[in-house]
Design an enzyme around this catalytic site. Sequence first.
Site, short mmCIF file in Angstrom:
data_model
loop_
_atom_site.label_atom_id
_atom_site.label_comp_id
_atom_site.label_asym_id
_atom_site.label_seq_id
_atom_site.Cartn_x
_atom_site.Cartn_y
_atom_site.Cartn_z
N HIS A 1 -37.38 102.04 -17.74
CA HIS A 1 -36.46 101.44 -18.69
C HIS A 1 -37.26 101.14 -19.96
O HIS A 1 -38.44 100.82 -19.89
CB HIS A 1 -35.82 100.16 -18.14
N HIS B 1 -39.85 87.55 -17.51
CA HIS B 1 -38.71 88.45 -17.73
C HIS B 1 -37.40 87.68 -17.83
O HIS B 1 -36.34 88.12 -17.36
CB HIS B 1 -38.64 89.50 -16.60
N ASP C 1 -37.68 98.78 -22.10
CA ASP C 1 -38.47 97.57 -22.34
C ASP C 1 -39.77 97.54 -21.53
O ASP C 1 -40.57 96.62 -21.66
CB ASP C 1 -37.63 96.30 -22.13
N HIS D 1 -41.21 100.99 -14.08
CA HIS D 1 -39.98 101.79 -14.07
C HIS D 1 -39.68 102.25 -15.48
O HIS D 1 -40.22 101.73 -16.45
CB HIS D 1 -38.81 101.00 -13.46
#
Lengths: 288, 288
Positions: B48, B255, B50, B46
Amino acid sequence: MKSAPTAQFLEMEERCFLIDCGEGTQVQLRKAKAKFSKINHIFISHLHGDHVFGLPGLISSFRLLGRETLLHVYGPKGIKEMMETIFRITETHQGFEVVFHELSSKKSEKVFEDNRVEVFTIPLDHRIYCNGYLFREKPKERHLNMQEISKYPEIEICDYHNLKRGKDIQLSDGYILKNENLTKPAEPSVSYAFCSDTRYLESIIPIIKNVDVLYHEATFLHDLKKMADYTGHTTALEAAKIARKANVKKLILGHFSNRYNDLSVFLNEACEIFPETYLPEQLEAVKI
Amino acid sequence: MKSAPTAQFLEMEERCFLIDCGEGTQVQLRKAKAKFSKINHIFISHLHGDHVFGLPGLISSFRLLGRETLLHVYGPKGIKEMMETIFRITETHQGFEVVFHELSSKKSEKVFEDNRVEVFTIPLDHRIYCNGYLFREKPKERHLNMQEISKYPEIEICDYHNLKRGKDIQLSDGYILKNENLTKPAEPSVSYAFCSDTRYLESIIPIIKNVDVLYHEATFLHDLKKMADYTGHTTALEAAKIARKANVKKLILGHFSNRYNDLSVFLNEACEIFPETYLPEQLEAVKI
Protein backbone atom coordinates in the site's frame (compact mmCIF):
# COMPACT_ATOMS: atom_id res chain seq x y z
CA MET A 1 22.90 18.09 -9.43
CA LYS A 2 20.22 17.16 -6.92
CA SER A 3 17.63 19.80 -6.16
CA ALA A 4 14.44 19.75 -4.11
CA PRO A 5 11.62 17.89 -5.83
CA THR A 6 9.66 20.10 -8.23
CA ALA A 7 5.96 20.89 -8.06
CA GLN A 8 4.09 24.07 -8.86
CA PHE A 9 0.49 24.89 -8.16
CA LEU A 10 -0.96 27.36 -10.66
CA GLU A 11 -4.32 29.01 -10.29
CA MET A 12 -5.49 30.71 -13.49
CA GLU A 13 -9.04 31.88 -14.19
CA GLU A 14 -10.32 29.76 -11.31
CA ARG A 15 -8.72 26.63 -12.73
CA CYS A 16 -6.17 24.87 -10.55
CA PHE A 17 -3.26 23.25 -12.36
CA LEU A 18 -0.43 21.22 -10.90
CA ILE A 19 2.86 21.25 -12.78
CA ASP A 20 5.16 18.36 -11.90
CA CYS A 21 4.76 16.28 -8.79
CA GLY A 22 7.99 15.33 -7.02
CA GLU A 23 8.01 13.20 -3.86
CA GLY A 24 6.31 14.98 -0.98
CA THR A 25 4.15 17.24 -3.18
CA GLN A 26 0.97 16.44 -1.27
CA VAL A 27 2.58 17.44 2.02
CA GLN A 28 3.78 20.72 0.49
CA LEU A 29 0.35 21.40 -1.00
CA ARG A 30 -1.24 20.92 2.41
CA LYS A 31 1.32 23.20 4.06
CA ALA A 32 0.70 25.86 1.41
CA LYS A 33 -3.06 25.41 1.93
CA ALA A 34 -3.49 25.03 -1.82
CA LYS A 35 -6.92 24.05 -3.12
CA PHE A 36 -5.91 20.43 -3.20
CA SER A 37 -9.16 18.91 -4.34
CA LYS A 38 -9.66 21.48 -7.10
CA ILE A 39 -6.74 20.14 -9.12
CA ASN A 40 -8.25 18.56 -12.23
CA HIS A 41 -5.23 18.79 -14.54
CA ILE A 42 -1.70 17.69 -13.75
CA PHE A 43 1.11 18.44 -16.19
CA ILE A 44 4.30 16.38 -15.85
CA SER A 45 7.37 17.71 -17.64
CA HIS A 46 9.42 14.53 -17.67
CA LEU A 47 9.69 11.16 -15.99
CA HIS A 48 12.57 11.73 -13.61
CA GLY A 49 11.82 10.93 -10.01
CA ASP A 50 12.12 14.45 -8.64
CA HIS A 51 9.31 15.51 -10.98
CA VAL A 52 6.94 12.55 -10.74
CA PHE A 53 7.49 10.37 -7.65
CA GLY A 54 4.83 12.26 -5.70
CA LEU A 55 2.10 11.39 -8.20
CA PRO A 56 1.13 7.91 -6.90
CA GLY A 57 0.74 9.28 -3.37
CA LEU A 58 -1.21 12.33 -4.51
CA ILE A 59 -3.65 10.20 -6.49
CA SER A 60 -4.03 7.79 -3.55
CA SER A 61 -4.82 10.72 -1.30
CA PHE A 62 -7.45 12.00 -3.74
CA ARG A 63 -9.09 8.59 -3.40
CA LEU A 64 -8.95 8.65 0.39
CA LEU A 65 -10.52 12.11 0.35
CA GLY A 66 -13.45 10.68 -1.59
CA ARG A 67 -12.74 12.38 -4.90
CA GLU A 68 -15.17 11.58 -7.70
CA THR A 69 -14.08 14.12 -10.33
CA LEU A 70 -12.20 13.08 -13.45
CA LEU A 71 -8.46 13.75 -13.25
CA HIS A 72 -6.39 14.53 -16.35
CA VAL A 73 -2.67 13.79 -16.30
CA TYR A 74 -0.46 15.07 -19.14
CA GLY A 75 3.02 13.70 -19.46
CA PRO A 76 5.56 11.81 -21.54
CA LYS A 77 4.74 8.46 -23.09
CA GLY A 78 5.29 5.81 -20.44
CA ILE A 79 3.49 7.65 -17.65
CA LYS A 80 0.32 5.62 -18.18
CA GLU A 81 2.10 2.26 -18.02
CA MET A 82 4.05 3.32 -14.93
CA MET A 83 1.05 4.65 -13.04
CA GLU A 84 -1.26 1.81 -14.00
CA THR A 85 1.36 -0.75 -12.94
CA ILE A 86 1.63 1.00 -9.58
CA PHE A 87 -2.16 1.17 -9.18
CA ARG A 88 -2.54 -2.51 -10.08
CA ILE A 89 0.19 -3.80 -7.78
CA THR A 90 -0.73 -1.57 -4.84
CA GLU A 91 -4.40 -2.41 -5.43
CA THR A 92 -5.26 1.26 -5.62
CA HIS A 93 -8.76 1.48 -7.00
CA GLN A 94 -9.79 5.08 -7.46
CA GLY A 95 -13.39 6.06 -7.17
CA PHE A 96 -12.65 8.46 -10.02
CA GLU A 97 -11.25 8.14 -13.51
CA VAL A 98 -7.69 9.15 -14.34
CA VAL A 99 -7.19 10.02 -18.00
CA PHE A 100 -3.59 9.98 -19.17
CA HIS A 101 -2.67 12.20 -22.09
CA GLU A 102 0.66 10.84 -23.30
CA LEU A 103 2.98 13.17 -25.15
CA SER A 104 5.71 12.26 -27.59
CA SER A 105 5.80 15.11 -30.13
CA LYS A 106 8.92 17.19 -30.47
CA LYS A 107 6.84 20.15 -31.65
CA SER A 108 4.81 22.47 -29.48
CA GLU A 109 1.17 21.43 -29.35
CA LYS A 110 -1.98 22.55 -27.61
CA VAL A 111 -2.76 19.97 -24.93
CA PHE A 112 -5.60 21.68 -23.10
CA GLU A 113 -8.23 24.26 -23.91
CA ASP A 114 -11.45 25.41 -22.37
CA ASN A 115 -13.35 28.67 -22.73
CA ARG A 116 -10.82 30.66 -20.72
CA VAL A 117 -7.42 28.99 -20.73
CA GLU A 118 -5.11 27.24 -23.20
CA VAL A 119 -2.08 25.12 -22.40
CA PHE A 120 0.70 24.37 -24.88
CA THR A 121 3.76 22.16 -24.59
CA ILE A 122 7.24 23.70 -24.82
CA PRO A 123 9.58 20.98 -26.12
CA LEU A 124 12.77 21.01 -24.07
CA ASP A 125 16.19 19.40 -24.32
CA HIS A 126 16.99 17.22 -21.31
CA ARG A 127 18.51 13.77 -20.83
CA ILE A 128 15.03 12.27 -21.17
CA TYR A 129 12.00 13.39 -23.23
CA CYS A 130 10.79 16.59 -21.58
CA ASN A 131 8.27 19.39 -22.12
CA GLY A 132 7.71 22.70 -20.46
CA TYR A 133 4.19 24.09 -20.46
CA LEU A 134 2.78 27.45 -21.49
CA PHE A 135 -0.41 28.54 -19.75
CA ARG A 136 -2.26 31.33 -21.49
CA GLU A 137 -5.49 33.03 -20.53
CA LYS A 138 -7.68 33.59 -23.56
CA PRO A 139 -8.49 37.21 -24.47
CA LYS A 140 -11.08 38.46 -22.02
CA GLU A 141 -14.25 40.37 -22.80
CA ARG A 142 -14.19 44.16 -22.92
CA HIS A 143 -16.32 45.97 -20.36
CA LEU A 144 -19.45 47.75 -21.58
CA ASN A 145 -19.45 51.52 -21.10
CA MET A 146 -23.14 51.84 -20.30
CA GLN A 147 -22.99 55.61 -20.10
CA GLU A 148 -21.96 55.82 -23.77
CA ILE A 149 -24.12 52.92 -24.92
CA SER A 150 -27.26 54.48 -23.44
CA LYS A 151 -26.85 57.43 -25.80
CA TYR A 152 -27.79 55.12 -28.71
CA PRO A 153 -31.25 53.60 -28.12
CA GLU A 154 -30.75 51.60 -31.30
CA ILE A 155 -28.14 49.41 -29.53
CA GLU A 156 -29.95 46.39 -28.12
CA ILE A 157 -29.01 43.90 -25.44
CA CYS A 158 -28.31 41.32 -28.13
CA ASP A 159 -25.51 43.58 -29.42
CA TYR A 160 -23.68 43.49 -26.09
CA HIS A 161 -22.07 40.15 -26.87
CA ASN A 162 -20.39 41.55 -29.99
CA LEU A 163 -19.38 44.72 -28.18
CA LYS A 164 -17.68 42.74 -25.42
CA ARG A 165 -15.76 40.89 -28.12
CA GLY A 166 -14.47 44.16 -29.61
CA LYS A 167 -16.77 44.53 -32.62
CA ASP A 168 -17.97 47.90 -33.90
CA ILE A 169 -21.70 48.64 -34.28
CA GLN A 170 -23.25 49.85 -37.52
CA LEU A 171 -26.35 52.00 -36.99
CA SER A 172 -29.32 51.83 -39.39
CA ASP A 173 -28.20 55.07 -41.06
CA GLY A 174 -24.89 53.41 -41.90
CA TYR A 175 -22.93 55.30 -39.28
CA ILE A 176 -20.31 53.11 -37.57
CA LEU A 177 -19.82 53.40 -33.83
CA LYS A 178 -16.25 52.46 -32.91
CA ASN A 179 -16.00 49.75 -30.26
CA GLU A 180 -13.43 51.63 -28.21
CA ASN A 181 -15.96 54.43 -27.68
CA LEU A 182 -18.58 52.05 -26.27
CA THR A 183 -16.42 49.76 -24.15
CA LYS A 184 -13.53 49.84 -21.75
CA PRO A 185 -10.51 47.58 -22.14
CA ALA A 186 -10.65 44.01 -20.95
CA GLU A 187 -8.44 42.83 -18.12
CA PRO A 188 -5.11 41.76 -19.55
CA SER A 189 -4.72 38.07 -20.33
CA VAL A 190 -1.98 36.59 -18.28
CA SER A 191 0.50 33.99 -19.47
CA TYR A 192 2.92 31.76 -17.59
CA ALA A 193 5.64 29.53 -18.99
CA PHE A 194 7.24 26.69 -17.05
CA CYS A 195 10.57 25.46 -18.45
CA SER A 196 12.30 22.67 -16.56
CA ASP A 197 14.51 20.63 -17.01
CA THR A 198 16.44 21.71 -20.08
CA ARG A 199 19.69 22.72 -21.64
CA TYR A 200 19.90 26.28 -23.01
CA LEU A 201 17.49 26.10 -25.92
CA GLU A 202 16.74 29.04 -28.22
CA SER A 203 13.93 27.22 -30.02
CA ILE A 204 11.66 27.90 -27.04
CA ILE A 205 11.90 31.67 -27.54
CA PRO A 206 9.10 32.06 -30.12
CA ILE A 207 6.81 29.89 -27.97
CA ILE A 208 7.29 31.88 -24.77
CA LYS A 209 7.61 35.31 -26.44
CA ASN A 210 6.25 38.14 -24.26
CA VAL A 211 4.90 35.95 -21.46
CA ASP A 212 4.19 37.67 -18.17
CA VAL A 213 6.16 35.21 -16.08
CA LEU A 214 8.76 32.71 -17.18
CA TYR A 215 9.89 30.07 -14.72
CA HIS A 216 13.16 28.71 -16.05
CA GLU A 217 15.44 26.21 -14.40
CA ALA A 218 18.94 27.37 -13.52
CA THR A 219 20.60 24.38 -11.94
CA PHE A 220 24.13 25.83 -12.11
CA LEU A 221 26.04 29.07 -12.32
CA HIS A 222 27.74 29.72 -15.63
CA ASP A 223 31.21 28.66 -14.42
CA LEU A 224 29.75 25.14 -14.46
CA LYS A 225 28.44 25.49 -18.02
CA LYS A 226 30.10 22.20 -19.03
CA MET A 227 28.41 20.38 -16.18
CA ALA A 228 25.10 21.99 -17.17
CA ASP A 229 25.43 20.77 -20.74
CA TYR A 230 26.50 17.32 -19.64
CA THR A 231 23.59 16.86 -17.24
CA GLY A 232 21.02 18.59 -19.46
CA HIS A 233 20.58 21.75 -17.44
CA THR A 234 20.82 25.52 -17.81
CA THR A 235 22.94 28.14 -16.06
CA ALA A 236 21.51 31.27 -14.46
CA LEU A 237 23.16 33.42 -17.11
CA GLU A 238 21.61 31.35 -19.90
CA ALA A 239 18.15 31.46 -18.33
CA ALA A 240 18.45 35.26 -18.21
CA LYS A 241 19.47 35.32 -21.88
CA ILE A 242 16.38 33.34 -22.79
CA ALA A 243 14.23 35.74 -20.76
CA ARG A 244 15.73 38.76 -22.50
CA LYS A 245 15.48 37.32 -26.00
CA ALA A 246 11.88 36.26 -25.38
CA ASN A 247 11.05 39.68 -23.95
CA VAL A 248 9.25 38.22 -20.95
CA LYS A 249 8.12 40.50 -18.14
CA LYS A 250 9.50 38.54 -15.19
CA LEU A 251 11.87 35.62 -14.81
CA ILE A 252 11.73 33.24 -11.86
CA LEU A 253 14.70 30.94 -11.43
CA GLY A 254 14.58 27.53 -9.78
CA HIS A 255 15.80 23.90 -9.65
CA PHE A 256 19.11 24.94 -8.09
CA SER A 257 21.75 22.30 -7.49
CA ASN A 258 22.11 21.65 -3.79
CA ARG A 259 25.83 22.40 -4.02
CA TYR A 260 24.87 26.06 -3.56
CA ASN A 261 23.95 27.20 -0.08
CA ASP A 262 23.52 30.88 -0.86
CA LEU A 263 21.07 31.25 -3.73
CA SER A 264 21.64 34.98 -4.16
CA VAL A 265 24.53 34.11 -6.50
CA PHE A 266 21.94 32.96 -9.05
CA LEU A 267 20.12 36.25 -8.78
CA ASN A 268 23.35 38.21 -9.18
CA GLU A 269 24.41 36.31 -12.26
CA ALA A 270 21.01 36.54 -13.97
CA CYS A 271 20.24 40.17 -13.09
CA GLU A 272 23.24 41.40 -15.04
CA ILE A 273 21.52 40.16 -18.19
CA PHE A 274 17.89 40.42 -17.16
CA PRO A 275 17.14 42.65 -14.16
CA GLU A 276 13.56 41.46 -13.65
CA THR A 277 14.74 38.16 -12.22
CA TYR A 278 13.40 36.68 -8.98
CA LEU A 279 14.09 33.74 -6.71
CA PRO A 280 11.06 31.85 -5.51
CA GLU A 281 10.89 31.08 -1.86
CA GLN A 282 9.66 27.52 -1.53
CA LEU A 283 5.89 27.54 -1.16
CA GLU A 284 5.71 31.23 -1.86
CA ALA A 285 2.61 32.12 -3.79
CA VAL A 286 3.61 34.21 -6.76
CA LYS A 287 0.84 36.48 -8.00
CA ILE A 288 1.23 37.41 -11.64
CA MET B 1 -8.13 5.56 8.23
CA LYS B 2 -5.27 7.63 6.86
CA SER B 3 -2.16 7.84 8.98
CA ALA B 4 1.29 9.32 8.36
CA PRO B 5 3.38 7.21 5.99
CA THR B 6 5.25 4.43 7.77
CA ALA B 7 9.01 3.92 7.88
CA GLN B 8 11.24 2.65 10.66
CA PHE B 9 14.99 2.70 10.81
CA LEU B 10 16.39 -0.12 12.96
CA GLU B 11 19.99 -0.42 13.97
CA MET B 12 20.87 -3.83 15.40
CA GLU B 13 24.39 -5.19 15.91
CA GLU B 14 25.76 -2.48 13.60
CA ARG B 15 23.40 -3.46 10.81
CA CYS B 16 21.00 -0.81 9.55
CA PHE B 17 17.59 -2.00 8.47
CA LEU B 18 14.75 0.01 7.02
CA ILE B 19 11.23 -1.27 7.62
CA ASP B 20 8.64 0.11 5.19
CA CYS B 21 9.22 3.20 3.12
CA GLY B 22 6.24 5.54 2.78
CA GLU B 23 6.41 8.74 0.74
CA GLY B 24 8.88 11.21 2.22
CA THR B 25 10.97 8.57 4.03
CA GLN B 26 14.26 9.92 2.69
CA VAL B 27 13.45 13.40 4.02
CA GLN B 28 12.59 11.95 7.43
CA LEU B 29 15.78 9.86 7.46
CA ARG B 30 17.84 12.98 6.76
CA LYS B 31 16.03 14.91 9.48
CA ALA B 32 16.66 12.10 11.95
CA LYS B 33 20.30 11.96 10.85
CA ALA B 34 19.99 8.23 10.34
CA LYS B 35 22.91 6.42 8.74
CA PHE B 36 21.27 6.66 5.36
CA SER B 37 23.95 5.06 3.26
CA LYS B 38 24.40 2.14 5.64
CA ILE B 39 20.98 0.72 4.84
CA ASN B 40 21.60 -2.52 2.97
CA HIS B 41 18.32 -4.30 3.70
CA ILE B 42 14.84 -2.86 3.27
CA PHE B 43 11.82 -4.81 4.49
CA ILE B 44 8.43 -3.82 3.05
CA SER B 45 5.37 -5.12 4.88
CA HIS B 46 2.81 -4.64 2.13
CA LEU B 47 2.26 -2.81 -1.11
CA HIS B 48 0.00 0.00 0.00
CA GLY B 49 1.23 3.45 -0.89
CA ASP B 50 1.79 4.70 2.65
CA HIS B 51 4.28 1.86 3.15
CA VAL B 52 6.10 1.82 -0.18
CA PHE B 53 5.75 5.07 -2.18
CA GLY B 54 9.01 6.44 -0.78
CA LEU B 55 11.04 3.54 -2.16
CA PRO B 56 11.61 4.80 -5.73
CA GLY B 57 12.87 8.15 -4.43
CA LEU B 58 15.08 6.56 -1.79
CA ILE B 59 16.72 4.29 -4.34
CA SER B 60 17.19 7.23 -6.75
CA SER B 61 18.87 9.17 -3.97
CA PHE B 62 21.19 6.26 -3.23
CA ARG B 63 22.26 6.45 -6.87
CA LEU B 64 22.80 10.22 -6.73
CA LEU B 65 24.90 9.73 -3.61
CA GLY B 66 27.17 7.39 -5.57
CA ARG B 67 26.17 4.19 -3.82
CA GLU B 68 27.89 1.04 -5.08
CA THR B 69 26.82 -1.46 -2.43
CA LEU B 70 24.25 -4.17 -3.15
CA LEU B 71 20.79 -3.35 -1.81
CA HIS B 72 18.36 -6.08 -0.72
CA VAL B 73 14.64 -5.37 -0.76
CA TYR B 74 12.23 -7.83 0.85
CA GLY B 75 8.54 -7.48 0.13
CA PRO B 76 5.39 -9.01 -1.30
CA LYS B 77 5.31 -10.53 -4.75
CA GLY B 78 4.79 -7.69 -7.22
CA ILE B 79 7.35 -5.33 -5.71
CA LYS B 80 9.97 -6.32 -8.29
CA GLU B 81 7.70 -5.70 -11.25
CA MET B 82 6.55 -2.38 -9.83
CA MET B 83 10.02 -1.10 -9.03
CA GLU B 84 11.58 -2.32 -12.26
CA THR B 85 8.79 -0.71 -14.29
CA ILE B 86 9.43 2.57 -12.48
CA PHE B 87 13.21 2.29 -12.99
CA ARG B 88 12.77 1.50 -16.69
CA ILE B 89 10.32 4.29 -17.44
CA THR B 90 12.12 6.93 -15.37
CA GLU B 91 15.43 5.75 -16.87
CA THR B 92 16.85 5.26 -13.39
CA HIS B 93 20.05 3.28 -13.82
CA GLN B 94 21.60 2.50 -10.48
CA GLY B 95 25.31 2.11 -10.16
CA PHE B 96 24.50 -0.69 -7.71
CA GLU B 97 22.46 -3.84 -7.83
CA VAL B 98 19.04 -4.09 -6.21
CA VAL B 99 18.05 -7.64 -5.32
CA PHE B 100 14.35 -8.17 -4.73
CA HIS B 101 13.33 -10.99 -2.40
CA GLU B 102 9.66 -11.53 -3.17
CA LEU B 103 7.49 -13.07 -0.49
CA SER B 104 4.25 -14.96 -0.91
CA SER B 105 4.21 -17.56 1.87
CA LYS B 106 1.48 -17.46 4.49
CA LYS B 107 3.81 -19.13 6.99
CA SER B 108 6.57 -17.44 8.95
CA GLU B 109 9.93 -17.88 7.26
CA LYS B 110 13.49 -16.77 7.81
CA VAL B 111 14.29 -14.14 5.17
CA PHE B 112 17.66 -12.89 6.36
CA GLU B 113 20.50 -14.28 8.41
CA ASP B 114 24.11 -13.37 8.98
CA ASN B 115 26.46 -14.18 11.85
CA ARG B 116 24.73 -11.85 14.27
CA VAL B 117 21.13 -11.21 13.25
CA GLU B 118 18.16 -13.16 11.91
CA VAL B 119 14.97 -11.78 10.40
CA PHE B 120 11.71 -13.69 10.11
CA THR B 121 8.40 -12.80 8.52
CA ILE B 122 5.28 -12.48 10.65
CA PRO B 123 2.30 -13.24 8.38
CA LEU B 124 -0.42 -10.67 9.03
CA ASP B 125 -4.06 -10.26 8.06
CA HIS B 126 -4.68 -7.06 6.10
CA ARG B 127 -6.68 -6.17 2.98
CA ILE B 128 -3.65 -7.04 0.88
CA TYR B 129 -0.86 -9.63 1.40
CA CYS B 130 1.17 -8.36 4.35
CA ASN B 131 4.01 -9.46 6.63
CA GLY B 132 5.40 -8.05 9.80
CA TYR B 133 9.07 -8.73 10.54
CA LEU B 134 10.84 -10.14 13.57
CA PHE B 135 14.44 -9.03 14.10
CA ARG B 136 16.42 -11.17 16.50
CA GLU B 137 20.03 -10.86 17.59
CA LYS B 138 21.73 -14.24 17.73
CA PRO B 139 23.02 -15.40 21.14
CA LYS B 140 26.17 -13.47 21.93
CA GLU B 141 29.44 -14.82 23.26
CA ARG B 142 30.01 -15.01 27.01
CA HIS B 143 32.84 -12.88 28.41
CA LEU B 144 36.00 -14.63 29.61
CA ASN B 145 36.71 -14.24 33.31
CA MET B 146 40.51 -14.07 32.99
CA GLN B 147 41.03 -13.92 36.73
CA GLU B 148 39.48 -17.37 37.12
CA ILE B 149 40.88 -18.79 33.88
CA SER B 150 44.44 -17.88 34.86
CA LYS B 151 44.16 -20.21 37.85
CA TYR B 152 44.21 -23.16 35.43
CA PRO B 153 47.40 -23.12 33.31
CA GLU B 154 46.03 -26.10 31.45
CA ILE B 155 43.39 -23.90 29.73
CA GLU B 156 44.84 -22.74 26.46
CA ILE B 157 43.94 -19.89 24.15
CA CYS B 158 42.37 -22.35 21.74
CA ASP B 159 39.83 -23.21 24.47
CA TYR B 160 38.60 -19.64 24.68
CA HIS B 161 36.32 -20.06 21.69
CA ASN B 162 34.43 -22.91 23.38
CA LEU B 163 34.31 -21.05 26.67
CA LYS B 164 32.76 -18.00 25.00
CA ARG B 165 30.13 -20.29 23.54
CA GLY B 166 29.21 -21.65 26.98
CA LYS B 167 31.02 -25.00 26.94
CA ASP B 168 32.56 -26.54 30.08
CA ILE B 169 36.23 -27.52 30.13
CA GLN B 170 37.42 -31.03 31.08
CA LEU B 171 40.89 -31.03 32.63
CA SER B 172 43.32 -33.85 31.94
CA ASP B 173 42.54 -35.41 35.33
CA GLY B 174 38.90 -35.64 34.30
CA TYR B 175 37.75 -32.79 36.46
CA ILE B 176 35.13 -30.66 34.78
CA LEU B 177 35.30 -26.88 35.15
CA LYS B 178 31.84 -25.39 34.86
CA ASN B 179 31.59 -22.69 32.22
CA GLU B 180 29.74 -20.28 34.52
CA ASN B 181 32.77 -20.24 36.84
CA LEU B 182 35.13 -19.21 34.03
CA THR B 183 32.98 -16.72 32.14
CA LYS B 184 30.60 -13.86 32.72
CA PRO B 185 27.19 -13.74 31.04
CA ALA B 186 26.90 -12.51 27.48
CA GLU B 187 25.02 -9.31 26.72
CA PRO B 188 21.38 -10.17 26.26
CA SER B 189 20.21 -10.74 22.70
CA VAL B 190 17.64 -8.20 21.74
CA SER B 191 14.56 -8.83 19.63
CA TYR B 192 12.17 -6.47 17.90
CA ALA B 193 8.88 -7.28 16.18
CA PHE B 194 7.18 -4.97 13.70
CA CYS B 195 3.49 -5.72 13.08
CA SER B 196 1.66 -3.44 10.66
CA ASP B 197 -0.92 -3.42 9.03
CA THR B 198 -3.15 -6.15 10.43
CA ARG B 199 -6.40 -7.17 11.98
CA TYR B 200 -6.22 -8.66 15.50
CA LEU B 201 -4.43 -11.93 14.86
CA GLU B 202 -3.60 -14.45 17.58
CA SER B 203 -1.51 -16.61 15.25
CA ILE B 204 1.34 -14.10 15.56
CA ILE B 205 1.68 -14.73 19.30
CA PRO B 206 4.01 -17.76 19.14
CA ILE B 207 6.23 -15.94 16.62
CA ILE B 208 6.66 -12.79 18.71
CA LYS B 209 6.67 -14.55 22.11
CA ASN B 210 8.88 -12.76 24.69
CA VAL B 211 10.30 -10.13 22.33
CA ASP B 212 11.87 -7.09 23.93
CA VAL B 213 9.88 -4.59 21.90
CA LEU B 214 6.74 -5.11 19.89
CA TYR B 215 5.61 -2.38 17.53
CA HIS B 216 1.98 -3.07 16.77
CA GLU B 217 -0.37 -0.94 14.76
CA ALA B 218 -3.41 0.49 16.55
CA THR B 219 -5.27 2.44 13.94
CA PHE B 220 -8.46 2.82 15.99
CA LEU B 221 -9.77 2.78 19.53
CA HIS B 222 -11.91 -0.20 20.44
CA ASP B 223 -15.22 1.64 20.05
CA LEU B 224 -14.46 1.50 16.32
CA LYS B 225 -13.76 -2.24 16.37
CA LYS B 226 -16.11 -2.81 13.44
CA MET B 227 -14.29 -0.20 11.36
CA ALA B 228 -10.97 -1.82 12.32
CA ASP B 229 -12.14 -5.22 11.15
CA TYR B 230 -13.60 -3.81 7.95
CA THR B 231 -10.44 -1.93 7.00
CA GLY B 232 -8.02 -4.61 8.21
CA HIS B 233 -6.67 -2.84 11.27
CA THR B 234 -6.31 -3.34 15.01
CA THR B 235 -7.61 -1.39 17.99
CA ALA B 236 -5.38 -0.20 20.84
CA LEU B 237 -7.06 -2.62 23.21
CA GLU B 238 -6.43 -5.52 20.86
CA ALA B 239 -2.77 -4.59 20.35
CA ALA B 240 -2.37 -4.58 24.15
CA LYS B 241 -4.02 -8.02 24.34
CA ILE B 242 -1.53 -9.36 21.81
CA ALA B 243 1.35 -7.84 23.81
CA ARG B 244 0.11 -9.43 27.03
CA LYS B 245 -0.52 -12.85 25.53
CA ALA B 246 2.91 -12.81 23.83
CA ASN B 247 4.56 -11.71 27.08
CA VAL B 248 6.58 -8.99 25.34
CA LYS B 249 8.56 -6.52 27.41
CA LYS B 250 7.40 -3.29 25.79
CA LEU B 251 4.66 -2.38 23.35
CA ILE B 252 4.90 0.60 21.03
CA LEU B 253 1.70 1.65 19.30
CA GLY B 254 1.49 3.41 15.95
CA HIS B 255 -0.32 3.90 12.63
CA PHE B 256 -3.06 5.96 14.26
CA SER B 257 -5.96 7.13 12.15
CA ASN B 258 -5.79 10.86 11.64
CA ARG B 259 -9.29 11.22 13.04
CA TYR B 260 -7.63 11.35 16.48
CA ASN B 261 -5.94 14.59 17.49
CA ASP B 262 -5.01 13.56 21.01
CA LEU B 263 -3.07 10.30 20.88
CA SER B 264 -3.03 9.80 24.65
CA VAL B 265 -6.40 8.04 24.28
CA PHE B 266 -4.55 5.13 22.65
CA LEU B 267 -2.16 4.92 25.55
CA ASN B 268 -4.99 5.00 28.07
CA GLU B 269 -6.91 2.23 26.35
CA ALA B 270 -3.87 -0.04 25.92
CA CYS B 271 -2.34 0.52 29.37
CA GLU B 272 -5.38 -0.92 31.11
CA ILE B 273 -4.49 -4.27 29.53
CA PHE B 274 -0.73 -3.89 29.15
CA PRO B 275 0.92 -1.17 31.25
CA GLU B 276 4.27 -1.22 29.41
CA THR B 277 2.79 0.56 26.40
CA TYR B 278 4.39 3.58 24.76
CA LEU B 279 3.62 6.06 22.01
CA PRO B 280 6.44 6.79 19.63
CA GLU B 281 7.10 10.38 18.87
CA GLN B 282 7.73 10.64 15.16
CA LEU B 283 11.46 10.37 14.50
CA GLU B 284 12.16 9.48 18.09
CA ALA B 285 14.98 7.03 18.38
CA VAL B 286 13.87 4.19 20.61
CA LYS B 287 16.71 2.38 22.31
CA ILE B 288 15.88 -1.16 23.24
